[in-house]
Design an enzyme around this catalytic site. Structure first.
Site, PDB file in Angstrom:
ATOM      1  N   GLU A  45      -5.903  43.608  19.143  1.00 27.13           N
ATOM      2  CA  GLU A  45      -4.839  42.520  19.452  1.00 27.13           C
ATOM      3  C   GLU A  45      -4.288  42.567  20.950  1.00 27.13           C
ATOM      4  O   GLU A  45      -3.467  41.532  21.154  1.00 27.13           O
ATOM      5  CB  GLU A  45      -3.503  43.166  18.539  1.00 27.13           C
ATOM      6  N   CYS A  78      -8.289  38.451  11.289  1.00 29.04           N
ATOM      7  CA  CYS A  78      -6.983  38.070  10.098  1.00 29.04           C
ATOM      8  C   CYS A  78      -5.837  37.555  10.701  1.00 29.04           C
ATOM      9  O   CYS A  78      -4.703  37.763   9.855  1.00 29.04           O
ATOM     10  CB  CYS A  78      -6.526  39.761   9.817  1.00 29.04           C
TER      11      CYS A  78
END
Length: 579
Positions: free
Chosen positions: A432, A503
């Protein structure tokens, strides 16, 4: 009719009555009183007027002592407005002759007065603020202990609010809340994520608009385009009703794909899994033909409960998902909240920038008892099915190793007590941050899989607060910098033989499906509602075609150019599919 443009965060179109929730928490729906109760309600209105008058007088006297008569004159003006004979007659008539609930009569009447003042092109327009102050005071005294909670809504409405927290959103009753729109907010926020998970159409970042609407008025909310229409005319309502029906027909048509694999035209199998926030969503994913649960966000166990969730609370939730999606992989992400959201955090100093502060895996490693509780429940659930654990926001190899050490310690504890679990449970990490992407060649040696969270990756790459509407236009999944980081992540994972998933919200948008496939993605996790559409695109394209699209997008130097290109590619594909 007033058309507002905001940010679309959860798709769908809905038409309904407004329920207004302003920044002070007042919810003023259009309600009517029985004839037999009119006198009682008028007495309640009179009592509220009297109490508001006393409050204003007390404020006037206190300000006069502290600051002098010049400033006290503001409250004298408020008193004069409150006791204006015409205003009082209108309020009384609204209750006695039109049977309006006093709260609705106050909101409707005073907001109409305020709009008149706002329309004047001189200093008098500033008096609209005084009207709003009087309205809030009257409503505060009228509502008293009669304030409702959002969870108590019992009739179909569209919630219009200054802002909604993730926990407030999570507690919305889907039977009655048909959609919501807020003045604040941005894309990729937790509130947006919850709305998408609940499949409630939502638009955020509209800016100030609550003064232009009263409870009970008709509203159209277009969560596809980020549009909210107040007081729509009949022609507009009819047009949107046709759009709602068309969407239902499309959903029925896509349902035929449920039991078919997401396989490209050149025979490449794509795994499509679901993103869920609540255990009940497991069945929704399965009913739409998912290959498993690619991301179970567990933070709403904390946000929707007044107390710290116990090990049994965690285990019950995870077990429900395992039962709902039997024989399929279930990836459970550990807590991904910041200290600003946690009750357990005792510090009184508010973080200046929570996005860069104590959150996610950092918070879990700081609060080991809480972390161990969650890991015990996940491990216990692993004895029931194909459960996998995912650590969020890992930025350094030290964090990953510390998390794995805690996991190993919990495993030993369970083993000593004879509690069943899967000792070979797969362990993954979220990618991330740019740091995680740069060091991914090191990370992949110590994990079984990786999951790229595009929401935070975009935020940290572009230095954009994803919940801030002021910079929302800079938060863009199409930015070339984001695409290059995605390509590197997928390349490194593929070379190491480590499965990679995407995701974030990017994977749930069919505009990006061809691009992601072209970059090398073979597994994606999307909101339940997006599964049929994404599957349809996968079954309509070849990987070879997608690679060409990805190379062209990577050669572009601006997000706007990339987005326009991807939209055109999707339009062509859909036109061919329909034909």
């Amino acid at each position: 009719m007033l058309k507002l443009q905001g940010i679309a965060v959860s798709p769908g179109v809905t038409i309904g009555e407004a329920l207004v929730l302003d920044s002070e928490g007042f919810r003023i729906p259009r309600r009517f009183v029985e004839r037999s109760a009119v006198d009682t309600e008028l007495e309640r209105l009179a009592s509220a007027v009297a109490e508001t008058s006393r409050e204003i007088a007390r404020n006037r006297d206190a300000v006069k002592i502290e600051l002098g008569g010049q400033y006290a004159a503001i409250f004298e003006a408020h008193l004069a407005m409150l006791h204006d004979e015409r205003l009082q007659q209108e309020l009384t008539s609204a209750v006695r002759d039109r049977n309006f609930w006093p709260e609705y009569a106050v909101s409707r009447t005073l907001r109409r007065y305020a709009k008149v003042f706002q329309g004047l092109d001189n200093h008098i327009s500033q008096r609209a603020h005084d009207i709003y102050d009087i309205e809030k005071s009257l409503l505060r005294n009228l509502l008293g202990q009669r304030r409702e909670t959002l969870a108590a809504i019992s009739q179909p409405v569209i919630v219009l609010a200054h802002n909604l927290t993730p926990s407030e959103t999570a507690n919305l009753d889907r039977r009655f809340v048909k959609g919501f729109a807020t003045e604040l907010g941005g894309p990729g926020s937790h509130t947006a994520i919850v709305a998408e998970g609940l499949e409630i159409p939502a638009v955020v970042g509209l800016g100030p608009f609550l003064a232009d609407v009263s409870g009970g008025e008709p509203v159209i909310l277009d969560g596809n385009q980020g549009i909210v229409i107040l007081q729509p005319d009949e022609e507009t309502i009819a047009r949107y009703r046709l759009e709602v029906e068309a969407a239902r027909a499309t959903a029925v048509s896509l349902s035929r794909l449920r039991d078919l694999p997401a396989e490209t035209t050149d025979g490449v199998r794509i795994q499509i899994t679901g993103n869920i926030e609540f255990p009940s969503e497991g069945e929704q994913c399965l009913s739409r033909g998912c290959d498993g649960i690619g991301l179970y966000r567990t933070e709403f166990l904390y946000l929707t409960s007044p107390r710290e969730p116990t090990e049994e609370d965690h285990f019950a939730a995870y077990s429900e998902v395992v039962r709902a999606v039997p024989g399929r992989p279930i990836v459970i992400r550990t807590l991904d909240l910041g200290a600003d959201k946690m009750r357990a955090e005792s510090t009184t100093e508010q973080e200046r920038n929570p996005c860069l502060g104590l959150r996610s895996i950092r918070l879990s490693l700081r609060h080991l008892p809480q972390f161990r509780t969650q890991l015990r429940a996940i491990l216990r659930a692993s004895a029931l099915g194909d459960v996998r654990v995912l650590f969020p926001l890992v930025s350094t190899i030290v964090e990953l190793r510390q998390a794995r050490m805690v996991l190993a310690d919990v495993m030993e504890d369970l083993a000593e007590h004879g509690i069943a679990f899967n000792r070979s449970m797969p362990v993954g990490m979220m990618v991330e941050t740019p740091a995680a992407v740069i060091m991914l060649d090191v990370f992949v040696k110590e994990v079984d899989f990786v999951s790229i969270g595009t929401n935070d990756l975009i935020q940290y790459t572009l230095a954009v607060d994803r919940g801030n509407k002021e910079v929302a236009d800079l938060y863009n999944a199409s930015d070339p910098a984001v695409l290059r980081l995605l390509r590197r992540s997928l390349d490194v994972a593929r070379e190491a033989g480590v499965p990679a998933n995407v995701c974030g919200q990017m994977s749930g948008s069919v505009m990006y499906t061809q691009l992601l496939l072209g970059l090398g993605l073979r597994q994606m996790s999307v909101p339940p509602s997006s599964i049929p559409e994404v599957k349809q695109v996968c079954r309509s394209v070849s990987v070879a075609e997608c690679r060409v699209i990805a190379e062209k997008a990577l050669a572009m130097d601006g997000a706007r150019e990339v987005k326009a290109f991807l939209r055109e590619q999707l339009r062509r594909l859909l036109s061919q599919t329909v034909a």
